[in-house]
Design a protein around this motif. Structure first.
Motif, PDB file in Angstrom:
ATOM      1  N   ARG A  26       5.138   8.542  -0.402  1.00 42.02           N
ATOM      2  CA  ARG A  26       4.157   7.902  -1.279  1.00 42.02           C
ATOM      3  C   ARG A  26       4.614   7.958  -2.735  1.00 42.02           C
ATOM      4  N   ARG A  27       5.099   9.119  -3.168  1.00 42.02           N
ATOM      5  CA  ARG A  27       5.562   9.238  -4.554  1.00 42.02           C
ATOM      6  C   ARG A  27       6.743   8.310  -4.820  1.00 42.02           C
ATOM      7  N   ASP A  48       0.857  -1.191   0.000  1.00 39.83           N
ATOM      8  CA  ASP A  48       0.000   0.000   0.000  1.00 39.83           C
ATOM      9  C   ASP A  48       0.892   1.240   0.000  1.00 39.83           C
ATOM     10  N   PHE A  49       0.692   2.134  -0.949  1.00 40.77           N
ATOM     11  CA  PHE A  49       1.556   3.307  -1.069  1.00 40.77           C
ATOM     12  C   PHE A  49       1.470   4.229   0.161  1.00 40.77           C
ATOM     13  N   THR A  50       0.311   4.287   0.780  1.00 44.78           N
ATOM     14  CA  THR A  50       0.121   5.199   1.906  1.00 44.78           C
ATOM     15  C   THR A  50       0.955   4.794   3.111  1.00 44.78           C
ATOM     16  N   THR A  51       1.101   3.493   3.313  1.00 43.00           N
ATOM     17  CA  THR A  51       1.821   3.011   4.500  1.00 43.00           C
ATOM     18  C   THR A  51       3.222   2.521   4.165  1.00 43.00           C
ATOM     19  N   SER A  68      -3.163  -2.573  -1.951  1.00 42.94           N
ATOM     20  CA  SER A  68      -4.217  -1.555  -1.938  1.00 42.94           C
ATOM     21  C   SER A  68      -4.807  -1.420  -3.334  1.00 42.94           C
ATOM     22  N   GLU A 101      -5.103   1.412  -4.884  1.00 44.35           N
ATOM     23  CA  GLU A 101      -4.251   2.345  -5.626  1.00 44.35           C
ATOM     24  C   GLU A 101      -3.077   1.622  -6.280  1.00 44.35           C
ATOM     25  N   GLU A 152       5.388   4.809  -5.301  1.00 45.07           N
ATOM     26  CA  GLU A 152       4.766   4.679  -6.617  1.00 45.07           C
ATOM     27  C   GLU A 152       5.828   4.576  -7.716  1.00 45.07           C
ATOM     28  N   THR A 177       7.686   3.581   5.801  1.00 38.93           N
ATOM     29  CA  THR A 177       7.541   4.326   7.048  1.00 38.93           C
ATOM     30  C   THR A 177       8.879   4.557   7.746  1.00 38.93           C
ATOM     31  N   PRO A 184       5.130  12.426   4.384  1.00 35.68           N
ATOM     32  CA  PRO A 184       4.282  11.366   3.820  1.00 35.68           C
ATOM     33  C   PRO A 184       4.122  11.417   2.303  1.00 35.68           C
ATOM     34  N   GLN A 185       3.880  12.607   1.727  1.00 35.24           N
ATOM     35  CA  GLN A 185       3.659  12.664   0.286  1.00 35.24           C
ATOM     36  C   GLN A 185       4.896  12.265  -0.530  1.00 35.24           C
TER      37      GLN A 185
END
Length: 201
Positions: free
Chosen positions: A31-32, A13-16, A57, A59, A35, A19, A27-28
């Protein structure tokens, strides 16, 4: 390579994701980065073989679908090892005779790097060869004939478990070393290594 060969790309999942880079990246940007590395892994894989993406995810699945990969979306992601098993089950059902399990955290991976690894498939009696993570004992990529009893990447199991399986089958084990597959972006120090190794121009 066997006539029925698949590459399985494991995409969190890109959001998590990433870390452990939180001390140096917001965070952004994290995420990039997730991806970008996932897209690199998918493009490299799809250039060489049918590719299945095991996605943590919706996404991640959307990214893989747009690039042309087959999909498995995890309803409740529980780590790289479980994702690898899901991918193996799926490609075995598609009559795969061999598989390359590939992490999606590799910023330098490309078609040429995977082709170098797969060149070992021409070696008689070869069974499995992992690409070890830089400075760690885990694996970032693993090629193996099927069936395989210890299907996973990331920090566990260690390379020696694959070596033991190859020995028990009376086949060859090869440790593949390649900077383009060794570097994964897990720790802040990995970002510095990436900047040193990334081609410029």
């Amino acid at each position: 390579m066997p006539p029925s060969f698949w590459i399985v790309v494991l995409i969190k999942d890109f959001t998590t994701a990433k870390t452990r880079l939180a001390p140096v990246l917001e965070p952004q940007p994290r995420r990039r980065l997730a991806e970008m590395t996932a897209a690199r892994a998918l493009d490299a894989a799809l250039a060489l073989a049918p590719t299945l993406a095991v996605c943590g995810s919706i996404e991640a699945a959307d990214l893989a679908r747009l690039r042309g990969a087959a999909l498995v979306v995890e309803a409740a992601p529980s780590g790289q090892n479980a994702a690898a098993m899901r991918g193996l089950v799926e490609v075995v059902e598609r009559d795969a005779e061999a598989v390359l399990l590939l992490s999606s955290d590799l910023p330098l991976v490309d078609e040429a790097a995977l082709a170098r690894m797969l060149a070992h498939a021409e070696i008689p009696e070869a069974w499995s060869w992992p690409a070890a993570a830089e400075g760690r004992q885990g694996t970032n990529a693993l090629y193996s004939g099927l069936p395989m009893t210890s299907p996973s990447t990331s920090a566990t199991p260690r390379c020696r478990s694959f070596e033991e399986e190859a020995r028990l089958r009376g086949r060859r084990f090869i440790l593949h070393e390649d900077p383009s597959l060794a570097l994964d972006l897990d720790e802040p120090s990995d970002l510095s290594a990436w900047r040193r190794l990334e081609p410029t121009g």
